[in-house]
Write a protein that holds these residues in place. Structure first.
Motif, short mmCIF file in Angstrom:
data_model
loop_
_atom_site.label_atom_id
_atom_site.label_comp_id
_atom_site.label_asym_id
_atom_site.label_seq_id
_atom_site.Cartn_x
_atom_site.Cartn_y
_atom_site.Cartn_z
N ALA A 1 -13.08 14.61 -3.47
CA ALA A 1 -11.47 14.49 -3.61
C ALA A 1 -10.91 13.19 -4.56
N VAL A 2 -11.37 12.68 -5.54
CA VAL A 2 -10.70 11.63 -6.67
C VAL A 2 -10.50 12.54 -7.72
N ARG A 3 -10.96 13.81 -8.29
CA ARG A 3 -10.29 14.35 -8.91
C ARG A 3 -8.89 14.92 -8.66
N GLU A 4 -8.83 14.55 -7.64
CA GLU A 4 -7.52 15.60 -7.14
C GLU A 4 -6.56 14.11 -6.83
N THR A 5 -7.15 12.47 -6.71
CA THR A 5 -6.20 11.82 -6.36
C THR A 5 -6.44 11.52 -7.90
N ILE A 6 -6.29 11.19 -8.90
CA ILE A 6 -5.79 10.77 -10.39
C ILE A 6 -5.11 10.87 -10.39
N PRO A 7 -4.56 12.52 -10.46
CA PRO A 7 -3.66 13.14 -11.02
C PRO A 7 -2.18 12.94 -10.47
N PHE B 1 0.93 -1.40 -0.20
CA PHE B 1 -0.27 -0.36 -0.37
C PHE B 1 0.90 1.29 0.31
N PHE B 2 0.53 2.42 -0.38
CA PHE B 2 1.06 3.74 -0.45
C PHE B 2 0.15 4.48 -0.61
N PHE B 3 0.59 5.68 -0.28
CA PHE B 3 0.14 7.02 0.14
C PHE B 3 0.48 8.58 -0.41
N ASN B 4 -0.06 9.41 -0.09
CA ASN B 4 1.09 10.75 -0.60
C ASN B 4 1.21 11.84 0.49
#
Length: 220
Positions: A136-142, A97-100
């Motif tokens: 949040a999804v639109r921020e995550t994909i990039p 797993f990973f995160f930003n």
């Protein structure tokens, strides 16, 4: 349909003060009669149980057919961590797993991702808390696409609020599917919560407010 697992998860959220009733302003700016704040999970037992609920849904949906799990900062971080632990513990599915980071690290190895470093072609699943307007999804994909040419086909959340997104007549979940090709899987949705409250009794005022809110903002 309100299954036993869904009932148990709703009771778990209420018991942890994660699912609350009153008046709350959502990320999309709407005034909601209920709110899901996964930031209120705060004990080891809660984290373990939460991971088990997510792991069960992930196992039923895609088994081990993915390469890594991503938890968007900040609330997605403990969600992905607990889900990864439960998948390994309960199903023998050991995935990284990973995160930003919200801000890229400018010392040491640098970069904005912590944990697994994705590679081109990796199949990534996203672990999040709720979807209201899909912001949040639109921020995550990039963030993911900037790291590698990954495939993101599934996203797992606690609650699908079933609310209209940026376009009339379409929920945020529908828009995420159309825009990114991602299927969103929720442990429960707002209709499950409503059905639970109706069966439990004593929530007449909350149900009246929920019905009004759902009529205004929800698409089924």
């Amino acid at each position: 349909m309100l299954t036993q697992t869904k009932k148990e998860f709703i009771e778990f959220m209420v018991g942890a003060d994660v699912l609350r009733f009153g008046q709350f302003k959502t990320k999309s700016g709407r005034l909601s009669p209920y709110f899901v704040n996964t930031g209120n999970y705060k004990t080891g037992a809660q984290s373990s149980a939460l991971g088990s609920f997510y792991a069960k849904l992930i196992k039923e949906t895609c088994g081990d057919g993915f390469d890594a799990m991503f938890g968007p900062a900040y609330k997605g971080i403990p969600l992905a961590t607990s889900a990864a632990g439960a998948l390994a513990r309960e199903y023998g599915i050991d995935k990284p797993f990973f995160f930003n980071r919200k801000e890229a690290k400018d010392h040491g190895e640098g970069g904005s991702l912590v944990g697994y470093q994705p590679k081109d072609g990796d199949r990534i699943i996203i672990i999040e808390d709720v979807i209201t307007a899909g912001t949040a999804v639109r921020e995550t994909i990039p963030v993911l696409k900037a790291a590698a040419d990954v495939q993101v086909r599934d996203m797992f959340i606690s609650v699908n609020r079933c609310e209209v997104g940026q376009n009339p007549g379409k929920t945020a979940v529908m828009e995420v599917k159309e825009q990114f090709g991602i299927d969103v899987h929720a442990i429960v949705d707002v209709t499950d919560i409503r059905e639970y409250l109706e069966q439990a009794g004593g929530y007449e005022d909350v149900l009246r407010l929920m019905d009004s809110y759902m009529e205004q903002y929800c698409v089924f």
